[in-house]
Structure formats: C-alpha cells, structure tokens
Design a protein around this motif. Structure first.
Motif, PDB file in Angstrom:
ATOM      1  N   MET A 138     -14.086 -33.061   9.795  1.00  0.00           N
ATOM      2  CA  MET A 138     -14.444 -33.550   8.475  1.00  0.00           C
ATOM      3  C   MET A 138     -13.143 -33.915   7.753  1.00  0.00           C
ATOM      4  SD  MET A 138     -16.789 -31.768   5.519  1.00  0.00           S
ATOM      5  CE  MET A 138     -16.061 -30.160   5.624  1.00  0.00           C
ATOM      6  N   LYS A 139     -13.075 -35.142   7.305  1.00  0.00           N
ATOM      7  CA  LYS A 139     -11.888 -35.645   6.618  1.00  0.00           C
ATOM      8  C   LYS A 139     -12.293 -36.030   5.198  1.00  0.00           C
ATOM      9  CE  LYS A 139      -8.253 -39.048   7.227  1.00  0.00           C
ATOM     10  NZ  LYS A 139      -7.746 -40.154   8.020  1.00  0.00           N
ATOM     11  N   LEU A 140     -11.923 -35.168   4.224  1.00  0.00           N
ATOM     12  CA  LEU A 140     -12.279 -35.365   2.820  1.00  0.00           C
ATOM     13  C   LEU A 140     -11.019 -35.283   1.973  1.00  0.00           C
ATOM     14  CD1 LEU A 140     -15.214 -32.837   2.483  1.00  0.00           C
ATOM     15  CD2 LEU A 140     -15.427 -35.288   2.257  1.00  0.00           C
ATOM     16  N   ALA A 141     -10.918 -36.186   0.995  1.00  0.00           N
ATOM     17  CA  ALA A 141      -9.779 -36.126   0.075  1.00  0.00           C
ATOM     18  C   ALA A 141     -10.188 -36.693  -1.274  1.00  0.00           C
ATOM     19  CB  ALA A 141      -8.596 -36.905   0.629  1.00  0.00           C
ATOM     20  N   TYR A 142      -9.400 -36.327  -2.279  1.00  0.00           N
ATOM     21  CA  TYR A 142      -9.593 -36.897  -3.606  1.00  0.00           C
ATOM     22  C   TYR A 142      -8.235 -37.237  -4.181  1.00  0.00           C
ATOM     23  CZ  TYR A 142      -8.323 -32.298  -5.453  1.00  0.00           C
ATOM     24  OH  TYR A 142      -7.668 -31.131  -5.749  1.00  0.00           O
ATOM     25  N   VAL A 143      -8.252 -38.180  -5.110  1.00  0.00           N
ATOM     26  CA  VAL A 143      -7.042 -38.597  -5.796  1.00  0.00           C
ATOM     27  C   VAL A 143      -7.300 -38.568  -7.292  1.00  0.00           C
ATOM     28  CG1 VAL A 143      -7.636 -41.054  -5.591  1.00  0.00           C
ATOM     29  CG2 VAL A 143      -5.257 -40.385  -5.964  1.00  0.00           C
ATOM     30  N   SER A 144      -6.299 -38.135  -8.027  1.00  0.00           N
ATOM     31  CA  SER A 144      -6.353 -38.111  -9.489  1.00  0.00           C
ATOM     32  C   SER A 144      -5.046 -38.657 -10.024  1.00  0.00           C
ATOM     33  CB  SER A 144      -6.498 -36.681 -10.017  1.00  0.00           C
ATOM     34  OG  SER A 144      -7.713 -36.126  -9.638  1.00  0.00           O
ATOM     35  N   SER A 145      -5.129 -39.282 -11.161  1.00  0.00           N
ATOM     36  CA  SER A 145      -3.916 -39.748 -11.825  1.00  0.00           C
ATOM     37  C   SER A 145      -3.976 -39.355 -13.294  1.00  0.00           C
ATOM     38  CB  SER A 145      -3.781 -41.266 -11.712  1.00  0.00           C
ATOM     39  OG  SER A 145      -2.605 -41.697 -12.384  1.00  0.00           O
ATOM     40  N   GLN A 146      -2.839 -39.053 -13.837  1.00  0.00           N
ATOM     41  CA  GLN A 146      -2.744 -38.747 -15.270  1.00  0.00           C
ATOM     42  C   GLN A 146      -2.754 -40.033 -16.097  1.00  0.00           C
ATOM     43  OE1 GLN A 146      -2.982 -35.590 -16.384  1.00  0.00           O
ATOM     44  NE2 GLN A 146      -3.211 -35.085 -14.234  1.00  0.00           N
ATOM     45  N   LYS A 147      -2.460 -41.159 -15.460  1.00  0.00           N
ATOM     46  CA  LYS A 147      -2.413 -42.446 -16.159  1.00  0.00           C
ATOM     47  C   LYS A 147      -3.823 -43.028 -16.234  1.00  0.00           C
ATOM     48  CE  LYS A 147       1.681 -43.099 -13.559  1.00  0.00           C
ATOM     49  NZ  LYS A 147       2.010 -43.696 -12.295  1.00  0.00           N
ATOM     50  N   GLN A 148      -4.259 -43.382 -17.429  1.00  0.00           N
ATOM     51  CA  GLN A 148      -5.606 -43.904 -17.618  1.00  0.00           C
ATOM     52  C   GLN A 148      -5.815 -45.179 -16.795  1.00  0.00           C
ATOM     53  OE1 GLN A 148      -6.892 -44.243 -21.644  1.00  0.00           O
ATOM     54  NE2 GLN A 148      -8.845 -45.140 -21.086  1.00  0.00           N
ATOM     55  N   GLY A 149      -6.896 -45.197 -16.019  1.00  0.00           N
ATOM     56  CA  GLY A 149      -7.267 -46.359 -15.228  1.00  0.00           C
ATOM     57  C   GLY A 149      -6.544 -46.480 -13.899  1.00  0.00           C
ATOM     58  N   GLU A 150      -5.555 -45.634 -13.657  1.00  0.00           N
ATOM     59  CA  GLU A 150      -4.750 -45.757 -12.439  1.00  0.00           C
ATOM     60  C   GLU A 150      -5.537 -45.425 -11.181  1.00  0.00           C
ATOM     61  OE1 GLU A 150      -1.106 -46.499 -10.280  1.00  0.00           O
ATOM     62  OE2 GLU A 150      -2.054 -47.230 -12.102  1.00  0.00           O
ATOM     63  N   THR A 151      -6.358 -44.389 -11.215  1.00  0.00           N
ATOM     64  CA  THR A 151      -7.144 -44.035 -10.030  1.00  0.00           C
ATOM     65  C   THR A 151      -8.071 -45.185  -9.654  1.00  0.00           C
ATOM     66  OG1 THR A 151      -7.036 -41.691 -10.604  1.00  0.00           O
ATOM     67  CG2 THR A 151      -8.751 -42.350  -9.054  1.00  0.00           C
ATOM     68  N   ASP A 152      -8.741 -45.773 -10.638  1.00  0.00           N
ATOM     69  CA  ASP A 152      -9.621 -46.916 -10.362  1.00  0.00           C
ATOM     70  C   ASP A 152      -8.837 -48.075  -9.755  1.00  0.00           C
ATOM     71  OD1 ASP A 152     -12.220 -46.070 -11.118  1.00  0.00           O
ATOM     72  OD2 ASP A 152     -11.692 -46.297 -13.219  1.00  0.00           O
ATOM     73  N   ARG A 153      -7.696 -48.385 -10.343  1.00  0.00           N
ATOM     74  CA  ARG A 153      -6.879 -49.492  -9.838  1.00  0.00           C
ATOM     75  C   ARG A 153      -6.439 -49.232  -8.398  1.00  0.00           C
ATOM     76  NH1 ARG A 153      -2.065 -50.788  -8.555  1.00  0.00           N
ATOM     77  NH2 ARG A 153      -1.134 -48.810  -9.168  1.00  0.00           N
ATOM     78  N   LEU A 154      -5.943 -48.033  -8.134  1.00  0.00           N
ATOM     79  CA  LEU A 154      -5.484 -47.695  -6.793  1.00  0.00           C
ATOM     80  C   LEU A 154      -6.605 -47.802  -5.762  1.00  0.00           C
ATOM     81  CD1 LEU A 154      -3.208 -44.606  -7.477  1.00  0.00           C
ATOM     82  CD2 LEU A 154      -2.494 -46.716  -6.346  1.00  0.00           C
ATOM     83  N   LEU A 155      -7.772 -47.251  -6.085  1.00  0.00           N
ATOM     84  CA  LEU A 155      -8.878 -47.267  -5.115  1.00  0.00           C
ATOM     85  C   LEU A 155      -9.416 -48.671  -4.885  1.00  0.00           C
ATOM     86  CD1 LEU A 155     -10.780 -43.972  -6.001  1.00  0.00           C
ATOM     87  CD2 LEU A 155      -9.212 -44.411  -4.094  1.00  0.00           C
ATOM     88  N   THR A 156      -9.480 -49.472  -5.931  1.00  0.00           N
ATOM     89  CA  THR A 156      -9.962 -50.849  -5.762  1.00  0.00           C
ATOM     90  C   THR A 156      -8.984 -51.660  -4.919  1.00  0.00           C
ATOM     91  OG1 THR A 156     -11.160 -50.773  -7.853  1.00  0.00           O
ATOM     92  CG2 THR A 156     -10.655 -52.957  -6.978  1.00  0.00           C
ATOM     93  N   GLU A 157      -7.705 -51.569  -5.233  1.00  0.00           N
ATOM     94  CA  GLU A 157      -6.707 -52.299  -4.446  1.00  0.00           C
ATOM     95  C   GLU A 157      -6.646 -51.793  -3.011  1.00  0.00           C
ATOM     96  OE1 GLU A 157      -2.976 -52.298  -6.575  1.00  0.00           O
ATOM     97  OE2 GLU A 157      -3.802 -53.559  -8.183  1.00  0.00           O
ATOM     98  N   LEU A 158      -6.774 -50.477  -2.825  1.00  0.00           N
ATOM     99  CA  LEU A 158      -6.789 -49.905  -1.487  1.00  0.00           C
ATOM    100  C   LEU A 158      -7.969 -50.447  -0.682  1.00  0.00           C
ATOM    101  CD1 LEU A 158      -5.681 -47.781   0.551  1.00  0.00           C
ATOM    102  CD2 LEU A 158      -7.272 -46.154  -0.511  1.00  0.00           C
ATOM    103  N   ALA A 159      -9.157 -50.459  -1.288  1.00  0.00           N
ATOM    104  CA  ALA A 159     -10.342 -50.980  -0.601  1.00  0.00           C
ATOM    105  C   ALA A 159     -10.134 -52.440  -0.207  1.00  0.00           C
ATOM    106  CB  ALA A 159     -11.579 -50.837  -1.487  1.00  0.00           C
ATOM    107  N   ASP A 160      -9.604 -53.235  -1.116  1.00  0.00           N
ATOM    108  CA  ASP A 160      -9.356 -54.650  -0.809  1.00  0.00           C
ATOM    109  C   ASP A 160      -8.376 -54.796   0.348  1.00  0.00           C
ATOM    110  OD1 ASP A 160     -11.071 -55.318  -2.892  1.00  0.00           O
ATOM    111  OD2 ASP A 160      -9.451 -55.792  -4.308  1.00  0.00           O
ATOM    112  N   ASP A 161      -7.286 -54.031   0.322  1.00  0.00           N
ATOM    113  CA  ASP A 161      -6.277 -54.097   1.386  1.00  0.00           C
ATOM    114  C   ASP A 161      -6.841 -53.651   2.732  1.00  0.00           C
ATOM    115  OD1 ASP A 161      -4.414 -54.954  -0.463  1.00  0.00           O
ATOM    116  OD2 ASP A 161      -3.385 -53.017  -0.616  1.00  0.00           O
ATOM    117  N   LEU A 162      -7.576 -52.543   2.729  1.00  0.00           N
ATOM    118  CA  LEU A 162      -8.128 -52.032   3.979  1.00  0.00           C
ATOM    119  C   LEU A 162      -9.159 -52.992   4.582  1.00  0.00           C
ATOM    120  CD1 LEU A 162      -8.513 -48.253   3.061  1.00  0.00           C
ATOM    121  CD2 LEU A 162      -6.747 -49.290   4.514  1.00  0.00           C
TER     122      LEU A 162
END
Length: 167
Positions: free
Chosen positions: A1-25
């Motif tokens: 089982m491979k589970l992870a989460y990401v959090s950022s203190q910067k507002q909107g950063e987690t959303d930006r990172l995950l969206t860009e990551l999905a697009d790149d992948l």
C-alpha cells in the motif's frame, strides 16, 4: 500500500502542485484517476472559496461550490457537485492505472463521505494514492489511512519522484 499526503503553508500551493504534477505525469504517459483543482479559474470571491475541479484523466470540470452571495462566510461546498465528481471518478476503470490523486481531503472526507469510498477502491486495486491535506485534513487523513500515509514536502521534484517510484 503506497499512500501519501502533501500540505503547504502557502495558500493555494498544494492545489497548484497537484494540478501541475497531474499534468506532467499524464504528459509522461502515466494513467491517473481522481480530481485536481482547475487552475485556470479565477475565484469570484475574495476568500477564494469558489472553485472547479477537473476529473482525471480528461475531465469534465465540475464547479463544486455554491454561489451564496457576496459577504457570505458560510461554507460554499456544494454536496451535490461533490457527489457528481465522486460518481464520475468511481465509475471509471481502476484497472491499469498508475496513481490516484485527490486535491484535498476536505470536510466531506473528514465526515466519512466524499471520496472516502473511492480512496478505498484505489487502495483495494493497489493503486498509489496522493492526497492534498490542509491543517484539518492531515490528522483525519492519517486516521483514515490507519497511520500508514507518508507525509511529503510541498516540493514538485520530491512529489514527482514519489509518484514514479515502483510500488
């Protein structure tokens, strides 16, 4: 089982990172399921609390917030739209996918609704799961994951490497 989460203190950063990551992948040939925030949409309200999510792999985009009027501080989340997004993801095939991404383990998931059953379905299919989690969502996601979820930094390279590591 491979589970992870990401959090950022910067507002909107987690959303930006995950969206860009999905697009790149996806551009690199990986098969994804889940949802990410639609980054091209500009929030109407100052608190940024209205949004669209894109169902992976290729849409549609769904507005998951309600228009409650200017000045409202109430939760804008639209439960019916969340149900629609969940159904679209849940009804897609989980065979031969490389990663499940959920932009946020939010209020619906904290309450045991929302994408909880879909997350469980991904785990049952041995699909790696990456979740965005804010302050309230981190503890709830760890509890949901039975303490098995890894915390990842809000760093694009680290996230990409985690996603591309063999199961």
């Amino acid at each position: 089982m491979k589970l992870a989460y990401v959090s950022s203190q910067k507002q909107g950063e987690t959303d930006r990172l995950l969206t860009e990551l999905a697009d790149d992948l996806q551009a690199g040939g990986l098969e994804l399921r889940g949802i990410v925030k639609e980054q091209g949409y500009s929030a109407v309200y100052e608190n940024g609390c209205d949004m669209y999510v894109r169902v992976l792999p290729d849409g549609p985009s769904i507005k998951i917030t309600q228009d409650l009027g200017e000045g409202s501080n109430a939760c804008r989340l639209d439960p019916a739209s969340i149900v629609e997004a969940v159904a679209r993801v849940e009804n897609s095939s989980f065979d031969d996918i490389d990663l499940f991404i959920l932009n946020k383990f939010g209020p619906e998931e904290i309450a045991g609704r929302g994408f909880c059953t879909v997350l469980a379905k991904a785990v049952e299919h041995d699909v790696p799961v990456l979740v965005g989690a804010g302050v309230a969502g981190r503890e709830a996601f760890q509890k949901f994951a039975g303490g098995m979820a890894e915390s990842l930094p809000d760093d694009a390279t680290v996230l990409r490497n985690w996603c591309q590591k063999p199961r």
